[in-house]
Design an enzyme around this catalytic site. Structure first.
Site, PDB file in Angstrom:
ATOM      1  N   CYS A 171     -33.930   0.868 -64.864  1.00  0.00           N
ATOM      2  CA  CYS A 171     -34.704  -0.370 -64.680  1.00  0.00           C
ATOM      3  C   CYS A 171     -34.777  -1.019 -66.056  1.00  0.00           C
ATOM      4  O   CYS A 171     -34.232  -0.519 -67.026  1.00  0.00           O
ATOM      5  CB  CYS A 171     -36.090  -0.055 -64.125  1.00  0.00           C
ATOM      6  SG  CYS A 171     -37.167   0.692 -65.328  1.00  0.00           S
ATOM      7  N   ARG A 194     -45.911  -6.927 -58.553  1.00  0.00           N
ATOM      8  CA  ARG A 194     -45.742  -5.505 -58.228  1.00  0.00           C
ATOM      9  C   ARG A 194     -46.970  -4.712 -58.612  1.00  0.00           C
ATOM     10  O   ARG A 194     -47.274  -3.680 -58.015  1.00  0.00           O
ATOM     11  CB  ARG A 194     -44.533  -4.941 -58.982  1.00  0.00           C
ATOM     12  CG  ARG A 194     -43.203  -5.515 -58.555  1.00  0.00           C
ATOM     13  CD  ARG A 194     -42.074  -4.728 -59.140  1.00  0.00           C
ATOM     14  NE  ARG A 194     -42.355  -3.296 -58.969  1.00  0.00           N
ATOM     15  CZ  ARG A 194     -41.726  -2.344 -59.669  1.00  0.00           C
ATOM     16  NH1 ARG A 194     -40.820  -2.662 -60.560  1.00  0.00           N
ATOM     17  NH2 ARG A 194     -42.009  -1.086 -59.473  1.00  0.00           N
ATOM     18  N   ARG A 225     -34.532   6.071 -66.899  1.00  0.00           N
ATOM     19  CA  ARG A 225     -35.461   6.676 -65.926  1.00  0.00           C
ATOM     20  C   ARG A 225     -34.794   7.809 -65.126  1.00  0.00           C
ATOM     21  O   ARG A 225     -34.717   7.779 -63.911  1.00  0.00           O
ATOM     22  CB  ARG A 225     -36.001   5.607 -64.974  1.00  0.00           C
ATOM     23  CG  ARG A 225     -36.520   4.354 -65.618  1.00  0.00           C
ATOM     24  CD  ARG A 225     -37.758   4.537 -66.453  1.00  0.00           C
ATOM     25  NE  ARG A 225     -38.925   4.913 -65.697  1.00  0.00           N
ATOM     26  CZ  ARG A 225     -39.723   4.054 -65.076  1.00  0.00           C
ATOM     27  NH1 ARG A 225     -39.433   2.779 -65.085  1.00  0.00           N
ATOM     28  NH2 ARG A 225     -40.783   4.490 -64.420  1.00  0.00           N
ATOM     29  N   ARG A 265     -38.966   2.494 -58.047  1.00  0.00           N
ATOM     30  CA  ARG A 265     -38.578   3.841 -58.465  1.00  0.00           C
ATOM     31  C   ARG A 265     -39.505   4.908 -57.932  1.00  0.00           C
ATOM     32  O   ARG A 265     -39.116   6.049 -57.743  1.00  0.00           O
ATOM     33  CB  ARG A 265     -38.559   3.927 -59.988  1.00  0.00           C
ATOM     34  CG  ARG A 265     -37.800   2.902 -60.710  1.00  0.00           C
ATOM     35  CD  ARG A 265     -37.973   3.139 -62.154  1.00  0.00           C
ATOM     36  NE  ARG A 265     -38.337   4.517 -62.351  1.00  0.00           N
ATOM     37  CZ  ARG A 265     -37.490   5.552 -62.224  1.00  0.00           C
ATOM     38  NH1 ARG A 265     -36.259   5.302 -61.870  1.00  0.00           N
ATOM     39  NH2 ARG A 265     -37.885   6.779 -62.407  1.00  0.00           N
ATOM     40  N   ASP A 279     -48.010   2.014 -70.902  1.00  0.00           N
ATOM     41  CA  ASP A 279     -48.186   0.862 -70.001  1.00  0.00           C
ATOM     42  C   ASP A 279     -49.088  -0.212 -70.593  1.00  0.00           C
ATOM     43  O   ASP A 279     -49.234  -1.281 -70.006  1.00  0.00           O
ATOM     44  CB  ASP A 279     -48.766   1.319 -68.655  1.00  0.00           C
ATOM     45  CG  ASP A 279     -47.745   2.112 -67.864  1.00  0.00           C
ATOM     46  OD1 ASP A 279     -48.116   2.735 -66.860  1.00  0.00           O
ATOM     47  OD2 ASP A 279     -46.564   2.134 -68.274  1.00  0.00           O
ATOM     48  N   LYS A 322     -52.515   1.416 -58.934  1.00  0.00           N
ATOM     49  CA  LYS A 322     -51.191   1.440 -58.283  1.00  0.00           C
ATOM     50  C   LYS A 322     -50.569   2.830 -58.425  1.00  0.00           C
ATOM     51  O   LYS A 322     -50.091   3.413 -57.453  1.00  0.00           O
ATOM     52  CB  LYS A 322     -50.282   0.411 -58.941  1.00  0.00           C
ATOM     53  CG  LYS A 322     -48.797   0.567 -58.630  1.00  0.00           C
ATOM     54  CD  LYS A 322     -47.930  -0.509 -59.263  1.00  0.00           C
ATOM     55  CE  LYS A 322     -47.478  -0.206 -60.645  1.00  0.00           C
ATOM     56  NZ  LYS A 322     -46.349   0.720 -60.764  1.00  0.00           N
ATOM     57  N   ASN A 323     -50.624   3.381 -59.640  1.00  0.00           N
ATOM     58  CA  ASN A 323     -49.904   4.633 -59.898  1.00  0.00           C
ATOM     59  C   ASN A 323     -50.627   5.872 -59.398  1.00  0.00           C
ATOM     60  O   ASN A 323     -50.115   6.987 -59.542  1.00  0.00           O
ATOM     61  CB  ASN A 323     -49.582   4.753 -61.388  1.00  0.00           C
ATOM     62  CG  ASN A 323     -48.518   3.728 -61.797  1.00  0.00           C
ATOM     63  OD1 ASN A 323     -47.909   3.098 -60.931  1.00  0.00           O
ATOM     64  ND2 ASN A 323     -48.341   3.544 -63.075  1.00  0.00           N
TER      65      ASN A 323
HETATM   66  C1  EPZ Z   1     -44.855   6.862 -64.513  1.00  0.00           C
HETATM   67  O1  EPZ Z   1     -43.459   6.653 -64.483  1.00  0.00           O
HETATM   68  C2  EPZ Z   1     -45.478   5.514 -64.191  1.00  0.00           C
HETATM   69  N1  EPZ Z   1     -45.058   5.092 -62.855  1.00  0.00           N
HETATM   70  C3  EPZ Z   1     -45.038   4.496 -65.237  1.00  0.00           C
HETATM   71  O2  EPZ Z   1     -45.703   3.275 -64.947  1.00  0.00           O
HETATM   72  C4  EPZ Z   1     -45.488   4.986 -66.613  1.00  0.00           C
HETATM   73  O3  EPZ Z   1     -45.040   4.085 -67.591  1.00  0.00           O
HETATM   74  C5  EPZ Z   1     -44.901   6.380 -66.879  1.00  0.00           C
HETATM   75  O4  EPZ Z   1     -45.292   7.275 -65.815  1.00  0.00           O
HETATM   76  C6  EPZ Z   1     -45.349   6.978 -68.198  1.00  0.00           C
HETATM   77  O5  EPZ Z   1     -46.735   7.055 -68.231  1.00  0.00           O
HETATM   78  C7  EPZ Z   1     -45.685   5.639 -61.776  1.00  0.00           C
HETATM   79  O6  EPZ Z   1     -46.561   6.478 -61.894  1.00  0.00           O
HETATM   80  C8  EPZ Z   1     -45.232   5.137 -60.434  1.00  0.00           C
HETATM   81  P1  EPZ Z   1     -42.177   9.701 -66.638  1.00  0.00           P
HETATM   82  P2  EPZ Z   1     -42.470   7.922 -64.507  1.00  0.00           P
HETATM   83  O7  EPZ Z   1     -41.374  10.496 -65.666  1.00  0.00           O
HETATM   84  O8  EPZ Z   1     -43.085   9.084 -63.814  1.00  0.00           O
HETATM   85  C9  EPZ Z   1     -38.343  10.945 -69.103  1.00  0.00           C
HETATM   86  C10 EPZ Z   1     -45.855   0.982 -64.573  1.00  0.00           C
HETATM   87  O9  EPZ Z   1     -45.729   0.030 -65.355  1.00  0.00           O
HETATM   88  N2  EPZ Z   1     -37.957  11.731 -67.914  1.00  0.00           N
HETATM   89  O10 EPZ Z   1     -43.479  10.225 -67.094  1.00  0.00           O
HETATM   90  O11 EPZ Z   1     -41.128   7.468 -64.061  1.00  0.00           O
HETATM   91  C11 EPZ Z   1     -38.244   9.440 -68.843  1.00  0.00           C
HETATM   92  O12 EPZ Z   1     -36.942   8.993 -69.124  1.00  0.00           O
HETATM   93  C12 EPZ Z   1     -44.886   2.138 -64.612  1.00  0.00           C
HETATM   94  O13 EPZ Z   1     -46.780   1.091 -63.720  1.00  0.00           O
HETATM   95  C13 EPZ Z   1     -36.819  12.532 -67.973  1.00  0.00           C
HETATM   96  O14 EPZ Z   1     -36.123  12.595 -68.995  1.00  0.00           O
HETATM   97  O15 EPZ Z   1     -42.410   8.251 -66.055  1.00  0.00           O
HETATM   98  C14 EPZ Z   1     -39.248   8.858 -69.795  1.00  0.00           C
HETATM   99  O16 EPZ Z   1     -38.633   8.703 -71.053  1.00  0.00           O
HETATM  100  C15 EPZ Z   1     -43.761   1.878 -65.607  1.00  0.00           C
HETATM  101  N3  EPZ Z   1     -36.465  13.251 -66.863  1.00  0.00           N
HETATM  102  C16 EPZ Z   1     -40.314   9.955 -69.918  1.00  0.00           C
HETATM  103  O17 EPZ Z   1     -39.741  11.152 -69.378  1.00  0.00           O
HETATM  104  C17 EPZ Z   1     -37.210  13.221 -65.717  1.00  0.00           C
HETATM  105  O18 EPZ Z   1     -36.857  13.925 -64.742  1.00  0.00           O
HETATM  106  C18 EPZ Z   1     -41.583   9.667 -69.164  1.00  0.00           C
HETATM  107  O19 EPZ Z   1     -41.204   9.386 -67.859  1.00  0.00           O
HETATM  108  C19 EPZ Z   1     -38.352  12.394 -65.676  1.00  0.00           C
HETATM  109  C20 EPZ Z   1     -38.715  11.656 -66.785  1.00  0.00           C
END
Ligand code: EPZ
Length: 419
Positions: A116, A396, A121, A92, A304, A22-23
């Site tokens: 969420c 999802r 996020r 998202r 995850d 998915k991702n």
């Molecule tokens: C991706 O989300 C995945 N989703 C998530 O999978 C996964 O859990 C996550 O990466 C971590 O591996 C998709 O790829 C669609 P991040 P993402 O930005 O990109 C902080 C699932 O279950 N952050 O790497 O949104 C954020 O708050 C989903 O399939 C900032 O502070 O995650 C978090 O604490 C859930 N500012 C950390 O970084 C930003 O601009 C990691 O978030 C962006 C992120």
């Protein structure tokens, strides 16, 4: 709404084939915006999120068509640049259209995703990177208004190795003037898959999968024809299912090299994991041993898989300490596991899991995608009947899950839910 009724306690045996990730599918679908014409993406799983992304692309004027396993997207006529709240709030990953729309059309109006179940996020790092590439960004009544008279290459340091942040910037940089260097980039396999897809379109990217990625912008990209990597989280979920049921599952079409941290921890917990040409053969022990984990950015233990691993530890011999360092609220499954008899204490981002001999079936509520997966793992291992409500969370991210579970001998039924 649907519910899933599981009669647990059976050793699951047999084979399961893993669907596309998915991702990886979501960003790769969006990358089609960067070129004009018809793109074909294979091994796209039939998931709610994929259909939502399809609707979003349709909204932008891209023709989206899905037939089992394949997404066909025609981006010859992108005539809109708005990603509306009603779509973004359900997924998202919609924020991924920001970079490509800016690169292709010079403007984008994308609803802020909002929080969420698992956390706030924020997307501040996405926006910071795009501004460094020359975009003008302003926030307006819950929307990001972005515009750029041509993006230019820039040196960008990410405070957090954000996965979708890295992906947004990779896509924007592919068509920027000049070279972009992304420092502290995310190294997830899904980021590498997107980089490979972009390269197949003519992008010039080096270092994907490492901390520093360099992108030399080009003037034009061609439509993509690409096949997505298998889903390492679905793979891990079936590994924990073999572990908790004491069964034996051949997980076909997976990429073991994408799950090294998880394989190490599951082997230490007593699972037998053999790498075969067809995939991974996983045999569960009579009772797993307690192991500590700490979620980290790739290649560390994947956040995850934290909930599913916790379900396994709930019946382990001993006490395990589970540290969640990526999201601030990713323990929503704990209250539901407790209803099944799990003995879990939470202190901030740390869960202490005292293993019990058996979980008992109960009515439980799915709260987010991976929490619902952990309830399936727990329900399959528990004695008696478990009913998981609000199944849409699961739909999802897991393609035809009950069909795959039945194929392994599970007693599971999807039914309409009153609630
Ligand atoms: C991706 O989300 C995945 N989703 C998530 O999978 C996964 O859990 C996550 O990466 C971590 O591996 C998709 O790829 C669609 P991040 P993402 O930005 O990109 C902080 C699932 O279950 N952050 O790497 O949104 C954020 O708050 C989903 O399939 C900032 O502070 O995650 C978090 O604490 C859930 N500012 C950390 O970084 C930003 O601009 C990691 O978030 C962006 C992120």
């Amino acid at each position: 709404m649907d519910k899933l009724v599981i009669n647990g306690g059976k050793r699951l045996k047999g084979e399961v084939t893993i669907s596309g990730a998915k991702n990886a599918a979501l960003p790769i679908m969006v990358s089609s915006i960067l070129a004009s014409g018809e793109s074909t993406i294979q091994r796209v799983p039939e998931l709610m999120d994929v259909m939502t992304m399809g609707k979003l692309l349709d909204n932008l004027g891209a023709g989206f068509h899905y037939e089992p396993g394949t997404a066909v997207i025609n981006t010859a006529h992108i005539n809109n640049h708005v990603a509306p709240y009603d779509l973004v709030k359900t997924m998202r990953a919609s924020v991924l259209v920001l970079g490509p729309l800016l690169a292709r059309t010079g403007k984008a109006r994308v609803s802020l995703p909002g929080g969420c179940a698992i956390g706030a996020r924020p997307i501040n790092l996405h926006l910071m990177g795009l501004e460094k590439m020359g975009a003008t960004i302003e926030l307006d009544r819950g929307y990001v208004n972005a515009s750029a008279k041509g993006l230019r290459g820039s040196a960008i340091y990410l405070d957090m190795p954000t996965v979708t942040g890295t992906e947004n910037l990779l896509m924007a940089a592919s068509l920027a003037k000049g070279t972009t260097v992304i420092e502290n980039a995310a190294k997830e396999p899904e980021v590498v898959d997107l980089a490979n897809a972009l390269s197949s379109m003519g992008a010039r990217i080096s270092g994907a999968g490492e901390s520093t990625i360099e992108v030399e912008g080009v003037d034009e990209l061609r439509p993509l024809h690409y096949s997505v990597i298998p889903d390492r989280v679905e793979t891990g979920t079936f590994m924990t299912i073999a572990g908790i049921t004491g069964g034996e599952i051949l997980i076909k079409g997976c990429r073991p090299e994408h799950s090294e941290a998880l394989i190490t921890k599951l082997r230490e917990a007593g699972l037998e994991i053999e790498i075969e040409s067809a995939g991974m053969r996983v045999t569960g022990p009579d009772r797993p041993s307690a192991k500590d984990i700490k979620t980290m950015p790739y290649p560390g233990f994947p956040t995850d898989m934290q909930a599913q691993f916790m379900a396994l530890m709930a019946v382990a011999e001993g006490t395990s300490v589970i540290r969640e360092t990526i999201f601030e609220n990713r323990f929503m499954h704990v209250a539901e596991l407790r209803r099944m008899g799990a003995d879990i204490e939470i202190e901030g981002g740390v869960a202490t899991v005292r293993g019990v001999p058996k979980l008992n079936g109960a009515d439980v509520m799915a709260t987010d995608l991976r929490a619902s997966a952990s309830l399936i793992v727990a329900g399959l291992g528990a004695e008696g009947r478990t009913t998981i409500h609000r199944l849409y969370h699961l739909d999802r991210g897991y393609e035809r899950i009950e069909e795959k579970l039945k194929g392994l001998g599970a007693t599971v039924e999807r039914m309409k839910d009153a609630r």
